[in-house]
Motif scaffolding. Structure first.
Motif, PDB file in Angstrom:
ATOM      1  N   VAL A   1      50.762  68.088  99.754  1.00  0.00           N
ATOM      2  CA  VAL A   1      50.064  67.466  98.621  1.00  0.00           C
ATOM      3  C   VAL A   1      48.900  67.790  98.386  1.00  0.00           C
ATOM      4  O   VAL A   1      48.205  68.261  99.086  1.00  0.00           O
TER       5      VAL A   1
ATOM      6  N   LYS B   1      45.699  51.927 109.217  1.00  0.00           N
ATOM      7  CA  LYS B   1      45.196  52.989 109.822  1.00  0.00           C
ATOM      8  C   LYS B   1      45.272  53.173 111.465  1.00  0.00           C
ATOM      9  O   LYS B   1      45.121  52.083 112.132  1.00  0.00           O
TER      10      LYS B   1
ATOM     11  N   GLU C   1      58.104  66.352 110.100  1.00  0.00           N
ATOM     12  CA  GLU C   1      58.487  66.491 108.818  1.00  0.00           C
ATOM     13  C   GLU C   1      57.435  65.753 107.792  1.00  0.00           C
ATOM     14  O   GLU C   1      57.183  66.420 106.944  1.00  0.00           O
ATOM     15  N   MET C   2      57.008  64.622 107.985  1.00  0.00           N
ATOM     16  CA  MET C   2      56.122  63.715 107.194  1.00  0.00           C
ATOM     17  C   MET C   2      54.825  64.676 107.096  1.00  0.00           C
ATOM     18  O   MET C   2      54.170  64.936 106.289  1.00  0.00           O
ATOM     19  N   ALA C   3      54.588  64.989 108.232  1.00  0.00           N
ATOM     20  CA  ALA C   3      53.046  65.909 108.501  1.00  0.00           C
ATOM     21  C   ALA C   3      53.281  67.023 107.514  1.00  0.00           C
ATOM     22  O   ALA C   3      52.335  67.389 106.875  1.00  0.00           O
ATOM     23  N   ASN C   4      54.122  67.571 107.772  1.00  0.00           N
ATOM     24  CA  ASN C   4      54.302  68.891 106.730  1.00  0.00           C
ATOM     25  C   ASN C   4      54.099  68.620 105.168  1.00  0.00           C
ATOM     26  O   ASN C   4      53.785  69.272 104.437  1.00  0.00           O
ATOM     27  N   LYS C   5      54.927  67.494 105.079  1.00  0.00           N
ATOM     28  CA  LYS C   5      55.043  67.158 103.568  1.00  0.00           C
ATOM     29  C   LYS C   5      53.892  66.443 103.052  1.00  0.00           C
ATOM     30  O   LYS C   5      53.475  67.068 101.873  1.00  0.00           O
ATOM     31  N   MET C   6      52.803  66.255 103.900  1.00  0.00           N
ATOM     32  CA  MET C   6      51.640  65.450 103.328  1.00  0.00           C
ATOM     33  C   MET C   6      50.573  66.727 103.369  1.00  0.00           C
ATOM     34  O   MET C   6      49.773  66.725 102.547  1.00  0.00           O
ATOM     35  N   GLU C   7      51.064  67.971 104.097  1.00  0.00           N
ATOM     36  CA  GLU C   7      50.049  69.070 103.820  1.00  0.00           C
ATOM     37  C   GLU C   7      50.033  69.731 102.553  1.00  0.00           C
ATOM     38  O   GLU C   7      49.384  70.239 101.989  1.00  0.00           O
TER      39      GLU C   7
END
Length: 76
Positions: free
Chosen positions: A76, A9, A68-74
């Protein structure tokens, strides 16, 4: 055996812009760099600190990948 990959975390993230003036291989570097320090807690709560130094272009690429990772996590 059932094992899962666990990620730490993120507790804190600090960054600073600086200028690398020299290195072991180059006596006169004078190039800008970004130093990042991350504090991460593992599953037991133990906090560790990780530091990394990047060139400006490496930092820009890192920032792009994080977005890009933050956008993909949103999604889900």
């Amino acid at each position: 055996m059932d094992s899962a990959l666990t990620a730490g975390k993120l507790i804190d993230m600090k960054w600073k812009l600086g200028v690398a003036v020299s290195s072991d291989e180059c006596k006169s570097l004078n190039s800008p760099c970004v130093t990042m320090t991350l504090k991460v807690a593992d599953s037991s709560g133990k906090i560790s600190t990780h530091s990394m130094e990047m060139t400006i272009s490496q930092f820009q690429n890192f920032s792009k990948q994080m977005k890009e990772m933050a956008n993909k996590m949103e999604m889900v």
